[in-house]
Each structure stands twice: as C-alpha cells, then as structure tokens.
Design a protein around this motif. Structure first.
Motif, PDB file in Angstrom:
ATOM      1  N   ARG A 137       0.817  -1.210   0.000  1.00  0.00           N
ATOM      2  CA  ARG A 137       0.000   0.000   0.000  1.00  0.00           C
ATOM      3  C   ARG A 137       0.859   1.272   0.000  1.00  0.00           C
ATOM      4  O   ARG A 137       0.432   2.333  -0.449  1.00  0.00           O
ATOM      5  N   ASP A 138       2.086   1.144   0.498  1.00  0.00           N
ATOM      6  CA  ASP A 138       2.970   2.308   0.634  1.00  0.00           C
ATOM      7  C   ASP A 138       3.229   3.007  -0.697  1.00  0.00           C
ATOM      8  O   ASP A 138       3.517   4.197  -0.723  1.00  0.00           O
ATOM      9  N   GLY A 159      -0.657   4.023  -2.330  1.00  0.00           N
ATOM     10  CA  GLY A 159      -1.495   4.627  -1.280  1.00  0.00           C
ATOM     11  C   GLY A 159      -0.759   5.638  -0.430  1.00  0.00           C
ATOM     12  O   GLY A 159      -1.363   6.326   0.378  1.00  0.00           O
ATOM     13  N   GLY A 160       0.550   5.739  -0.593  1.00  0.00           N
ATOM     14  CA  GLY A 160       1.330   6.601   0.298  1.00  0.00           C
ATOM     15  C   GLY A 160       1.608   7.986  -0.246  1.00  0.00           C
ATOM     16  O   GLY A 160       2.106   8.844   0.465  1.00  0.00           O
ATOM     17  N   SER A 161       1.299   8.213  -1.511  1.00  0.00           N
ATOM     18  CA  SER A 161       1.595   9.520  -2.110  1.00  0.00           C
ATOM     19  C   SER A 161       0.337  10.112  -2.709  1.00  0.00           C
ATOM     20  O   SER A 161      -0.657   9.426  -2.902  1.00  0.00           O
ATOM     21  N   GLY A 162       0.428  11.381  -3.037  1.00  0.00           N
ATOM     22  CA  GLY A 162      -0.713  12.031  -3.676  1.00  0.00           C
ATOM     23  C   GLY A 162      -0.298  12.706  -4.963  1.00  0.00           C
ATOM     24  O   GLY A 162       0.854  12.592  -5.393  1.00  0.00           O
ATOM     25  N   GLN A 204      -4.073   9.460 -10.554  1.00  0.00           N
ATOM     26  CA  GLN A 204      -4.805  10.148  -9.492  1.00  0.00           C
ATOM     27  C   GLN A 204      -6.102   9.433  -9.127  1.00  0.00           C
ATOM     28  O   GLN A 204      -6.405   9.270  -7.948  1.00  0.00           O
ATOM     29  N   ARG A 205      -6.838   8.981 -10.122  1.00  0.00           N
ATOM     30  CA  ARG A 205      -8.134   8.377  -9.819  1.00  0.00           C
ATOM     31  C   ARG A 205      -7.982   6.986  -9.202  1.00  0.00           C
ATOM     32  O   ARG A 205      -8.717   6.634  -8.289  1.00  0.00           O
ATOM     33  N   SER A 244      -5.453   5.992  -7.425  1.00  0.00           N
ATOM     34  CA  SER A 244      -4.974   6.225  -6.055  1.00  0.00           C
ATOM     35  C   SER A 244      -6.136   6.553  -5.127  1.00  0.00           C
ATOM     36  O   SER A 244      -6.189   6.088  -3.983  1.00  0.00           O
ATOM     37  N   GLN A 245      -7.067   7.371  -5.621  1.00  0.00           N
ATOM     38  CA  GLN A 245      -8.221   7.736  -4.789  1.00  0.00           C
ATOM     39  C   GLN A 245      -9.066   6.513  -4.459  1.00  0.00           C
ATOM     40  O   GLN A 245      -9.584   6.389  -3.348  1.00  0.00           O
ATOM     41  N   VAL A 278      -7.217   4.436  -1.691  1.00  0.00           N
ATOM     42  CA  VAL A 278      -7.268   4.925  -0.302  1.00  0.00           C
ATOM     43  C   VAL A 278      -8.697   5.102   0.203  1.00  0.00           C
ATOM     44  O   VAL A 278      -8.905   5.500   1.352  1.00  0.00           O
ATOM     45  N   GLY A 279      -9.670   4.820  -0.654  1.00  0.00           N
ATOM     46  CA  GLY A 279     -11.066   4.848  -0.201  1.00  0.00           C
ATOM     47  C   GLY A 279     -11.738   6.194  -0.310  1.00  0.00           C
ATOM     48  O   GLY A 279     -12.785   6.421   0.294  1.00  0.00           O
ATOM     49  N   GLU A 280     -11.145   7.107  -1.086  1.00  0.00           N
ATOM     50  CA  GLU A 280     -11.788   8.411  -1.253  1.00  0.00           C
ATOM     51  C   GLU A 280     -13.014   8.299  -2.148  1.00  0.00           C
ATOM     52  O   GLU A 280     -13.923   9.123  -2.076  1.00  0.00           O
ATOM     53  N   MET A 281     -13.003   7.331  -3.025  1.00  0.00           N
ATOM     54  CA  MET A 281     -14.166   7.073  -3.883  1.00  0.00           C
ATOM     55  C   MET A 281     -14.148   5.618  -4.338  1.00  0.00           C
ATOM     56  O   MET A 281     -13.095   4.962  -4.247  1.00  0.00           O
ATOM     57  N   LEU A 338      -0.191   6.279   5.861  1.00  0.00           N
ATOM     58  CA  LEU A 338      -1.060   5.634   4.867  1.00  0.00           C
ATOM     59  C   LEU A 338      -2.532   5.767   5.238  1.00  0.00           C
ATOM     60  O   LEU A 338      -3.407   5.393   4.467  1.00  0.00           O
ATOM     61  N   ARG A 389      -5.594   8.269   5.976  1.00  0.00           N
ATOM     62  CA  ARG A 389      -5.900   9.645   5.563  1.00  0.00           C
ATOM     63  C   ARG A 389      -5.969  10.605   6.751  1.00  0.00           C
ATOM     64  O   ARG A 389      -5.397  11.686   6.729  1.00  0.00           O
ATOM     65  N   THR A 420       4.083  14.411   2.440  1.00  0.00           N
ATOM     66  CA  THR A 420       3.106  13.397   1.992  1.00  0.00           C
ATOM     67  C   THR A 420       2.853  13.424   0.485  1.00  0.00           C
ATOM     68  O   THR A 420       2.183  12.531  -0.032  1.00  0.00           O
ATOM     69  N   GLY A 421       3.321  14.451  -0.206  1.00  0.00           N
ATOM     70  CA  GLY A 421       3.034  14.591  -1.641  1.00  0.00           C
ATOM     71  C   GLY A 421       1.551  14.881  -1.889  1.00  0.00           C
ATOM     72  O   GLY A 421       1.065  14.753  -3.000  1.00  0.00           O
ATOM     73  N   GLY A 422       0.846  15.241  -0.818  1.00  0.00           N
ATOM     74  CA  GLY A 422      -0.585  15.536  -0.957  1.00  0.00           C
ATOM     75  C   GLY A 422      -1.470  14.326  -0.666  1.00  0.00           C
ATOM     76  O   GLY A 422      -2.680  14.430  -0.638  1.00  0.00           O
ATOM     77  N   GLY A 423      -0.843  13.177  -0.449  1.00  0.00           N
ATOM     78  CA  GLY A 423      -1.594  11.948  -0.239  1.00  0.00           C
ATOM     79  C   GLY A 423      -1.783  11.629   1.225  1.00  0.00           C
ATOM     80  O   GLY A 423      -1.423  12.441   2.082  1.00  0.00           O
ATOM     81  N   GLY A 482      -4.096   9.567  -1.451  1.00  0.00           N
ATOM     82  CA  GLY A 482      -5.151  10.106  -2.331  1.00  0.00           C
ATOM     83  C   GLY A 482      -4.977  11.606  -2.431  1.00  0.00           C
ATOM     84  O   GLY A 482      -3.947  12.081  -2.888  1.00  0.00           O
TER      85      GLY A 482
END
Lengths: 428, 322
Positions: free
Chosen positions: A238-239, A242-245, A396-397, A399-400, A403-406, B179, B181, B264-267, B269
């Motif tokens: 997951r790192d 799931g660990g970056s944005g 981006q999508r 990744s979302q 992480v459970g954003e959508m 990890l 949110r 965090t790079g914004g993450g 997500g």
C-alpha cells in the motif's frame, strides 16, 4: 573639447563592450547545451560519445546539464514554451513535446534512420501525416516484473509458468510472502504508464474504433478493480500507490533490493540498479508480464534524444544526434548503459553487455525477448501524443480508489470526465 | 570623528542641493523612489497583471499570443459545484478537496499554533533552569528548511521509522501513520505547528516581557491566585500581541505548501492536498498544463490573503492605538 573627448571615450567603450561577447564567443566556439537525466549511467555514457564528437568537430562545445527526472518532466516543457530551453535533451514525453522538436531530416540520411529506428520514429511525430525525424530512441524500455527467486526457493513455491495470469502470480507471491515472512508480496511503481500494460492484457482498448482515446472500458475497469482489491487484502504494498498524492512518481525498487518484496512490477531500466545494489545478496530474475484474456503485454517506452527548433545551431544539433545514432556509437551506448537497443542493426547483431554481471545480462536478454509480446494497443498508447494526460488521470483516480476516497466506479466515471476536459484543453 | 564626517557630508550635499534645485523639493522624493518603483513594477506588479491575463485566457499554451480570451470561464469551471460541502459533486473536485483541506488545516494549525506558542512562551518566561537553552531549542526548527523538516518527520513516521520501532519495542503493534488519511492529515498539522511554533513563541515572549512587573506585584499584594493573575492580567495585556500572532499564523497557514508536499506529496489520495499544491500541479506538473485554471485559483487565494492581510493591518492599528 572636453565634451567631445568624453563622447568619443564613451562611444569607444560601448563599441568594445558590444564587440566583446562576440569575440569571446568565437574564441570559445559553438556552445550546445544538452539537458540529460538518467536512472543509471546513461548520461555519463552519452558524454563519453560526445567527447569523440567534439574531437571530430573542433570548435563545438557540448555542455551537459545533468538534472533530476522531475526537471525533464516539469521544468523543460515550461522552458520550451517560453523559448528558453536547451538545444537538445533526453526526454520521455516523446509525442507530447513534438511541437518544439527540430526536424533533423534535412541534415541526416533519412533512409538510414528509417531502417534503423522504424516504429520508434513515430513516437516522436505529431500524427500519421508527419514524416519528420525528430528523436533518437536511446533507451527502449519495457515494463514488467522482477521476482526474488531466493524467496520462492525458501518458500518451496514453484515459480509460475511464462503464460501464467495475474491471479496465479498474486497467489504465488502471497504464498511466498507468508511462508518467508516477507513484508510485501507484490508492488507496482506508482505510475499511469506502469498500470497500462496489465490493463491492456486484461482487455483494455484505450482507444475507440476511430482511434480516439477513451481510456476507460470494461477491460480497464476490470484490472483497476483487481488492483484495488489487492491493495485492500494486502497483496500489493500500500505504501507505493497509497502513500503519495498528486502526480508524484513512487517506485518500490528499494523494498525489492532490501529483500522485502517478492514480486516487483517495474521495468527494464531497473536492471543496472538491481545488479549493482543487490549483488549476491539474493537471486533475482526477470519474468514475463503476466497474461490476461487479451495479451501478456507490458508497455514499451523509454527515452530519446531530441533537438529543439529554437536552437541557434540546428545543423550542429542534428549532426550530434546523427553521430549518436551511428551503429557503433549506439551499440557502445547501449552496452555501457545496459539498455535494450531500439536500433534494428544493433538489436539484430546482439549487444555485448561486457560490463554486466551474468544475472544482469540474462535479465536484459529476457527483456529483449519481451518485445515480441507487446500488444499493438500498447504501441499505440505509447505513441499517442496526449498519453501523459491519460497516465496522470489514471494515477490520481486509481490512487483515490485505493485509499477509499471514492469507489472504483466513481473513480472510472471521474477518469472519463477528466479525459474529456484534458483533451478539450489540449485541443485549444 | 566629526571633523572627518563633515567633508563627506559636504560632498553628498553638493549633488543633493543640485538635484533639489533641478526638480524642486516636492519632486525630489520621486527621484529616490523611482528605481525602487521600477523594480517593484517589474517583479511584483507585472506578474500580478500577467496572472490576471492568464486567468482570463484558455488553452495549454504559455505565450499570451497563443491563448484565446475566455473571460471568466476558468473561474466558472472552478466554481461549478452542486454542493460546495461535497467535493465529489464539483466539476473540479480536486480544487474543492484542496479548499476543504486548507480550511480544516488552517483552523487546526492556527488553533494549536497559538495555544502551544502561548504555553511555551509562558513557561519560557519563568525563571527556570537553562532558560536560554530551552528558548534556543524551541526556536531551532524555525531555522530548518521545510524539506528537511518534512524528511525528518517522514523518517520518524514511516513504516520502519523510529516511532514504530519504539512502539514495537514496547510490545505494541506498529501503525502505518502516513497511509491513513486522517492520521496523515493530523501529522501534517503537527509538523507545521512544530516547524513554526518557535517564531510565534518568540513574539509572544516579547509581548509577555513588555507587561510591566508592577502590575504583577500589585496582584501578589492582593493575594490573587496564579490562574486569576493569568486570566485578569496576562491574557488581556497580551491580547494585542496574540491577535497579531493569530493573523500572521492564519496567512502563513493558508500559504502552506512545501513542507506538506515534501512530507506526503498531498496523499494518501488527496487527503493532504492543499490549495497551493493544487495550483502548482494544475499549472506545472499536470498534463496538459492548465495555466489559466491555476491562475484563476491563485487569484481566488490572493483575494483570501488580501482579506487576511487587511485583518492583520486592522489588528496592528488597533494594537498601536491601544
């Protein structure tokens, strides 16, 4: 009288100052700036060949600016748009920067280039009607997996066959991780390019019948669902995703090198790093891309050297790229930087990776064999000029969703909308 | 010494008087201000105007001649939303996620920042042992680069970081702090407070030391309790300084980017994506590069900052007038 002398002195000083830069410039000769970035030693290997070019072309001074990869991705396009970029650079957004490329066709033997680089020349062109020659593909890469063979042996789990599918590999990797108490079973680089190969294997078409990009279809969604599930059940590390944005790139090479990862989906450019960093700590090898209902494909890609039309020395820039593309020089570069050749004659004769260990040489040969398994969809995707927009949207999508954003469904709906907006903006 | 200065002063006086005769005393000020105004116009005013022009034009081209005029379309795209409290209902959901994150981040960060800075300043204002050392310790993070701050805390909080090693050493399970949110957001607020608290502590410490001692002596003579002394004397007299600290922290909070981006790079997500990161990624890291949309977002941010700066000026003025 004093006033006349003052005016004369000022004029003379101004004249000297005006002439000085020109005089200085001709003393130094023609300066060419080359922006380069590499995962391994490619820039160093290129520089060695450039020294030979400089020796054969007195008065030409090629200055190499070695920069981080992020600068190539983010700073270079802005510099080019503002007209302040270098004379040439090693780029990875092959079709996306086409409008800034110098067409070297008038300066080179076009037949030699067509015969040597064939399909990859299209990756640098603006579309089917464009027959210009813009870039020398210096680093042909293929995405695919590395496995920690020692962990498989310790776990007593058989390495799946060459035509095994993703589920088989995931099951095997989980079993190995469990038996050997390894932290991660699988990991994939956080990149829209990396996930494309598995999605294509799963049946993703990415383009409609007219060749227009669609990105999301049943095959694409199907793999994303699987990928998200693997993150949720702990199969995938997951790192990484799931660990970056945002659009930031993240790999898992260090985890693999540390022996904490059983199965690592990355690409051929990592061979040198694996070879030098792992040494004899454990046995590793390259295995083919897992199969899906449609293919067993990775994504082709890599980097190439291009000149920019804003250069003040188009002929010299073209001459330099042509020099690098000559068979002997290209073979040298490929051998030293441990890359897969995109040059037909060099590939046909085979590359003597003299400096590489037997493991690395074997890995490079395996990567070479993978070229034949690449799906036509993957070639089309790599050659599509707006593919970076599609890679970023995927990144981006997905990744979302991880992480459970959508939900995956919502993420795919968003991805479709994003693509429409991106294409509309790019078309303006 | 004065004998040496006088000839120098006379030397300066000659051109000054000549300039005064030439331009007149009223216009002389402009002679001195012009170079500075030109630089300001070139490096501050011109970019602001350019930003506005970009916000009103479209396409992914950077040269203005290649950008068609689109009016307020970029602002309209950013504002297109069915429910502003639900980013998923907005056309540019990442923008609204960033706005939401920034609002919550600023509220938490300013609250904790002022609270912890006040407590620290109160403690450091006491006659404690090694007071100078502790003052330096609390100020030290302010001197660090934001990227260094981010890397330090990343190493502490990552999967195999010091914090998890400590937890495992004590027999607890390790936790994936960055990890999750909520935790990643919480740690981003913490990191920001940790990095900047020293600066605000210093301002509050100066404010505390400006409170006359005799007021406290009078409180002691009246047998006022420490809490009453704090509540009735320290807090009211420190309030103007606290107001300045609050507004400064608010402005700085809205502008937060580098340390959280490196952290965090914004993450995960988009959990820690703040408004400046959205502007940066839309304009420079995305594909295609939407300079117009990024400019429009930055203008919206600028309006917010102007309001906050006005608040600061008002607070400072009120403070100065007592």
């Amino acid at each position: 009288m004093l006033k006349t002398k003052l005016v004369a002195a000022t004029t003379l000083t101004a004249a000297i100052l005006a002439i000085a830069p020109g005089a200085f410039s001709s003393a130094v000769g023609e300066e060419i700036r080359f922006m380069c970035s590499s995962d391994g030693n490619e820039c160093v290997a290129i520089e060695e060949i450039i020294k030979r070019f400089e020796a054969e072309n007195p008065g030409v001074d090629v200055v190499m600016d070695e920069v981080p990869y992020k600068a190539i991705l983010e700073s270079l396009p802005v510099q080019l748009a503002a007209g302040t970029g270098p004379d040439l650079a090693k780029v990875t957004d092959l079709g996306g920067l086409n409008k800034y490329y110098l067409d070297i066709k008038p300066y080179v033997n076009a037949n030699y280039w067509e015969e040597s680089f064939g399909e990859t020349l299209n990756w640098y062109r603006s579309g089917p009607d464009d027959d210009g020659i813009y870039g020398m593909h210096s680093q042909l890469t293929i995405t695919g997996p590395y496995i920690n063979q020692t962990l498989f042996e310790q776990a007593g789990v058989a390495v799946p066959a060459a035509d095994a599918d993703w589920d088989t590999w995931a099951k095997a990797a989980r079993e190995v991780a469990k038996a050997t108490e390894t932290r991660f079973a699988m990991a994939m680089d956080r990149s829209g390019h990396r996930i494309a190969g598995p999605a294509i294997s799963n049946g993703a078409k990415l383009f409609d019948e007219k060749g227009e990009p669609i990105l999301v279809d049943a095959g694409f969604t199907g793999f994303v669902e699987k990928f998200v599930d693997w993150h949720n059940d702990g199969t995938m590390a997951r790192d990484v995703w799931g660990g970056s944005g945002g659009t930031s790139y993240q790999d898992a090479a260090q985890e693999f090198i540390n022996g904490e990862l059983v199965y690592y989906y990355s690409g051929s450019w990592q061979v040198q790093r694996m070879d030098t960093s792992i040494g004899d700590a454990f046995d590793w090898k390259v295995v083919g891309s897992p199969c899906g209902p449609a293919a067993c494909s990775g994504m082709p890609g890599g980097a190439g050297i291009v000149g920019f039309k804003a250069t003040e020395s188009p002929e010299t820039v073209a001459k330099l790229i042509d020099f690098l593309a000559q068979e002997q020089n290209y073979a040298d570069l490929t051998a030293k930087s441990l890359n897969i050749p995109a040059h037909a004659a060099v590939a046909a004769k085979g590359v003597d990776y003299a400096g590489a260990s037997p493991t690395a040489a074997k890995a490079l040969n395996t990567w070479g064999q993978q070229v034949s398994t690449i799906s036509p969809v993957a070639y089309a995707y790599q050659g599509y000029k707006n593919n970076r927009a599609m890679f970023n949207i995927t990144l981006q999508r997905v990744s979302q969703a991880i992480v459970g954003e959508m939900s995956v469904e919502e993420a795919m709906k968003r991805a479709k909308d994003d693509l429409k907006q991106a294409l509309a903006a790019a078309a303006n | 010494m004065l004998g040496l200065l006088l000839p120098v002063m006379r030397l300066i006086e000659v051109p000054m008087l000549a300039a005064q005769r030439r331009f007149g005393i009223q216009k002389l000020a402009w002679v001195f201000l012009t170079p500075n105004l030109i630089l300001f116009a070139l490096f501050a005013f011109l970019p602001i105007i350019l930003n506005l022009v970009y916000a009103l034009t479209g396409s992914d081209q950077i040269l203005l001649r290649d950008r068609p005029f689109v009016g307020l379309e970029n602002f309209g795209t950013l504002a297109a939303c069915e429910n502003y409290l639900d980013p998923n209902s907005c056309e540019k959901d990442f923008f609204w996620r960033a706005v939401h994150n920034t609002v919550v981040f600023v509220i938490l960060q300013v609250g904790f920042m002022v609270g912890f800075s006040l407590i620290t300043a109160l403690v450091l204002n006491q006659k404690i042992r090694a007071r100078g050392f502790f003052r330096s310790v609390f100020f030290f993070p302010v001197l660090l680069s934001p990227v260094v701050v981010a890397l330090i805390w990343k190493w502490i909080l990552q999967r195999q970081g010091i914090l998890n090693a400590g937890l495992e050493g004590l027999g607890y399970d390790s936790f994936l702090w960055l990890l999750d949110r909520q935790w990643a957001f919480g740690w981003s607020v913490f990191l920001s407070v940790w990095a900047h608290m020293g600066f605000y502590t210093l301002i509050l410490l100066a404010g505390l030391q400006a409170i006359p001692r005799d007021v406290y002596e009078a409180a002691v003579m009246d047998a006022a309790s420490p809490f009453r002394t704090f509540y009735r004397i320290t807090l009211p007299l420190l309030m103007p300084t606290m107001l300045v600290v609050m507004v400064l922290a608010l402005i700085k909070g809205v502008q937060t980017f580098d340390e959280v981006y490196a952290f965090t790079g914004g993450g995960p997500g988009s959990a820690t994506t703040l408004i400046i990161q959205y502007i940066y990624e839309t304009g420079f890291a995305g594909a295609p590069r939407l300079f117009g949309l990024a400019s429009a977002a930055s203008i919206i941010l600028a309006v917010v900052l102007v309001v906050l700066t006005g608040l600061q000026l008002w607070a400072t003025k009120k403070n100065a007038n007592g």
